[in-house]
Design a protein around this motif. Structure first.
Motif, PDB file in Angstrom:
ATOM      1  N   GLN A   1     -41.706   6.371 -99.531  1.00 55.01           N
ATOM      2  CA  GLN A   1     -41.119   7.077 -97.623  1.00 55.01           C
ATOM      3  C   GLN A   1     -41.054   6.286 -97.467  1.00 55.01           C
ATOM      4  N   VAL A   2     -39.909   5.356 -96.465  1.00 48.27           N
ATOM      5  CA  VAL A   2     -40.173   4.731 -95.302  1.00 48.27           C
ATOM      6  C   VAL A   2     -40.345   5.456 -94.074  1.00 48.27           C
ATOM      7  N   GLN A   3     -40.858   5.310 -93.514  1.00 51.30           N
ATOM      8  CA  GLN A   3     -41.732   5.500 -92.127  1.00 51.30           C
ATOM      9  C   GLN A   3     -41.998   4.547 -91.168  1.00 51.30           C
ATOM     10  N   LEU A   4     -40.986   4.425 -90.145  1.00 55.51           N
ATOM     11  CA  LEU A   4     -40.681   4.233 -88.782  1.00 55.51           C
ATOM     12  C   LEU A   4     -41.277   4.853 -87.254  1.00 55.51           C
ATOM     13  N   VAL A   5     -42.295   4.741 -86.801  1.00 57.37           N
ATOM     14  CA  VAL A   5     -42.993   6.023 -85.399  1.00 57.37           C
ATOM     15  C   VAL A   5     -43.211   4.567 -84.266  1.00 57.37           C
ATOM     16  N   GLU A   6     -42.516   5.717 -82.804  1.00 55.87           N
ATOM     17  CA  GLU A   6     -42.382   4.384 -82.289  1.00 55.87           C
ATOM     18  C   GLU A   6     -43.818   4.997 -81.286  1.00 55.87           C
ATOM     19  N   SER A   7     -44.436   4.196 -80.845  1.00 57.32           N
ATOM     20  CA  SER A   7     -45.135   4.837 -79.544  1.00 57.32           C
ATOM     21  C   SER A   7     -44.961   4.319 -78.466  1.00 57.32           C
ATOM     22  N   GLY A   8     -45.719   4.350 -76.700  1.00 63.00           N
ATOM     23  CA  GLY A   8     -45.612   3.452 -76.107  1.00 63.00           C
ATOM     24  C   GLY A   8     -44.760   4.033 -74.890  1.00 63.00           C
ATOM     25  N   GLY A   9     -44.182   5.031 -74.719  1.00 67.74           N
ATOM     26  CA  GLY A   9     -42.950   5.021 -74.007  1.00 67.74           C
ATOM     27  C   GLY A   9     -43.393   6.315 -72.980  1.00 67.74           C
ATOM     28  N   GLY A  10     -42.832   5.990 -71.587  1.00 65.35           N
ATOM     29  CA  GLY A  10     -43.479   6.653 -70.382  1.00 65.35           C
ATOM     30  C   GLY A  10     -42.757   6.938 -69.450  1.00 65.35           C
ATOM     31  N   LEU A  11     -43.202   7.519 -68.362  1.00 65.96           N
ATOM     32  CA  LEU A  11     -42.723   7.872 -66.689  1.00 65.96           C
ATOM     33  C   LEU A  11     -43.334   6.259 -66.086  1.00 65.96           C
ATOM     34  N   MET A  34     -36.526  -6.556 -87.840  1.00 67.46           N
ATOM     35  CA  MET A  34     -36.669  -5.505 -87.369  1.00 67.46           C
ATOM     36  C   MET A  34     -36.453  -5.019 -85.547  1.00 67.46           C
ATOM     37  N   GLY A  35     -35.808  -4.468 -84.999  1.00 65.74           N
ATOM     38  CA  GLY A  35     -35.380  -4.522 -84.088  1.00 65.74           C
ATOM     39  C   GLY A  35     -35.607  -2.591 -83.024  1.00 65.74           C
ATOM     40  N   TRP A  36     -34.785  -3.228 -81.982  1.00 67.69           N
ATOM     41  CA  TRP A  36     -35.234  -2.006 -80.978  1.00 67.69           C
ATOM     42  C   TRP A  36     -33.768  -1.758 -80.426  1.00 67.69           C
ATOM     43  N   ASP A  90     -33.219   1.200 -67.545  1.00 68.97           N
ATOM     44  CA  ASP A  90     -33.159   1.177 -68.597  1.00 68.97           C
ATOM     45  C   ASP A  90     -33.551   2.252 -69.347  1.00 68.97           C
ATOM     46  N   THR A  91     -33.691   3.349 -68.413  1.00 65.06           N
ATOM     47  CA  THR A  91     -34.037   4.769 -68.637  1.00 65.06           C
ATOM     48  C   THR A  91     -33.465   5.003 -70.271  1.00 65.06           C
ATOM     49  N   ALA A  92     -33.873   5.467 -70.568  1.00 66.86           N
ATOM     50  CA  ALA A  92     -33.263   6.045 -72.471  1.00 66.86           C
ATOM     51  C   ALA A  92     -34.400   6.733 -73.359  1.00 66.86           C
ATOM     52  N   VAL A  93     -33.846   6.889 -74.380  1.00 64.34           N
ATOM     53  CA  VAL A  93     -34.884   7.002 -75.626  1.00 64.34           C
ATOM     54  C   VAL A  93     -34.636   5.329 -76.589  1.00 64.34           C
ATOM     55  N   TYR A  94     -36.016   4.600 -76.741  1.00 59.77           N
ATOM     56  CA  TYR A  94     -35.981   3.350 -77.271  1.00 59.77           C
ATOM     57  C   TYR A  94     -36.218   3.829 -78.621  1.00 59.77           C
ATOM     58  N   TYR A  95     -35.033   3.031 -79.817  1.00 61.86           N
ATOM     59  CA  TYR A  95     -35.304   3.518 -81.293  1.00 61.86           C
ATOM     60  C   TYR A  95     -36.334   2.445 -81.809  1.00 61.86           C
ATOM     61  N   CYS A  96     -36.907   2.439 -82.896  1.00 66.77           N
ATOM     62  CA  CYS A  96     -37.495   1.534 -84.106  1.00 66.77           C
ATOM     63  C   CYS A  96     -36.434   1.385 -84.678  1.00 66.77           C
ATOM     64  N   VAL A 111     -24.638  -2.830 -93.167  1.00 66.61           N
ATOM     65  CA  VAL A 111     -26.154  -2.714 -93.928  1.00 66.61           C
ATOM     66  C   VAL A 111     -26.767  -1.173 -93.238  1.00 66.61           C
ATOM     67  N   ALA A 112     -26.836  -0.386 -94.037  1.00 68.54           N
ATOM     68  CA  ALA A 112     -27.770   0.549 -93.380  1.00 68.54           C
ATOM     69  C   ALA A 112     -29.011   0.247 -92.855  1.00 68.54           C
ATOM     70  N   ILE A 113     -29.597   1.555 -91.936  1.00 64.86           N
ATOM     71  CA  ILE A 113     -30.537   1.505 -91.214  1.00 64.86           C
ATOM     72  C   ILE A 113     -31.556   2.626 -90.779  1.00 64.86           C
ATOM     73  N   TYR A 114     -32.498   2.114 -91.172  1.00 72.05           N
ATOM     74  CA  TYR A 114     -33.734   3.326 -91.114  1.00 72.05           C
ATOM     75  C   TYR A 114     -34.316   3.350 -89.042  1.00 72.05           C
ATOM     76  N   TRP A 115     -34.549   4.107 -89.052  1.00 69.57           N
ATOM     77  CA  TRP A 115     -34.662   4.925 -87.749  1.00 69.57           C
ATOM     78  C   TRP A 115     -35.736   5.586 -87.004  1.00 69.57           C
ATOM     79  N   GLY A 116     -36.729   4.793 -86.299  1.00 70.06           N
ATOM     80  CA  GLY A 116     -37.817   6.052 -85.963  1.00 70.06           C
ATOM     81  C   GLY A 116     -37.388   7.047 -84.811  1.00 70.06           C
ATOM     82  N   GLN A 117     -38.202   8.141 -84.318  1.00 67.19           N
ATOM     83  CA  GLN A 117     -38.131   9.344 -83.815  1.00 67.19           C
ATOM     84  C   GLN A 117     -36.932   9.111 -82.347  1.00 67.19           C
ATOM     85  N   GLY A 118     -37.684   7.759 -81.676  1.00 65.39           N
ATOM     86  CA  GLY A 118     -37.543   7.634 -80.582  1.00 65.39           C
ATOM     87  C   GLY A 118     -38.660   7.831 -80.046  1.00 65.39           C
ATOM     88  N   THR A 119     -38.651   6.873 -78.524  1.00 63.66           N
ATOM     89  CA  THR A 119     -39.594   7.536 -77.512  1.00 63.66           C
ATOM     90  C   THR A 119     -39.314   7.416 -76.247  1.00 63.66           C
TER      91      THR A 119
END
Length: 125
Positions: A1-11, A34-36, A90-96, A111-119
């Motif tokens: 199972q492919v998983q993409l897990v983002e981190s590092g977001g903030g205020l 890969m992309g964002w 630039d304020t947004a939810v960022y997805y891998c 071409v279908a894309i896998y997405w992370g959950q967003g940060t």
């Protein structure tokens, strides 16, 4: 199972920097573009940046060119987005994101894309 897990977001404040990370599991990371992407409130998801499977080719949206840098570490199955000179817009939810097929450029039509959950990234003025 492919998983993409983002981190590092903030205020942060305008002019500050952040680095986002995305760790991928369940596939041979080095075979895939890969992309964002990002999605601001009330707006459609938009492309931000992409990087080739070897890391030797990058492409950016005009809105972030010169401020954001995408990179990858194939040994760590991780893609990064270094964001400098952040602006309130630039304020947004960022997805891998990554194509579901290997050796295909991200954004290739059909071409279908896998997405992370967003940060969440929030930039105040």
């Amino acid at each position: 199972q492919v998983q993409l897990v983002e981190s590092g977001g903030g205020l942060v404040q305008a002019g500050d920097s952040l680095r986002l990370s995305c760790v991928v599991s369940g596939r041979t990371f080095s075979n895939y573009y890969m992309g964002w992407y990002r999605q601001a409130p009330g707006k459609e998801r938009e492309f931000v940046a992409r990087i080739s499977w070897r890391g030797d080719s990058t492409y950016y949206a005009d809105s972030v060119k010169g401020r954001f840098t995408i990179s990858r570490d194939n040994a760590e199955n991780t893609v990064y987005l270094q964001m400098n000179s952040l602006k309130p817009e630039d304020t947004a939810v960022y997805y891998c994101a990554s194509p579901q097929r290997p050796f295909i450029i991200l954004q290739t039509k059909g071409v279908a894309i896998y997405w992370g959950q967003g940060t969440q990234v929030t930039v105040t003025s």
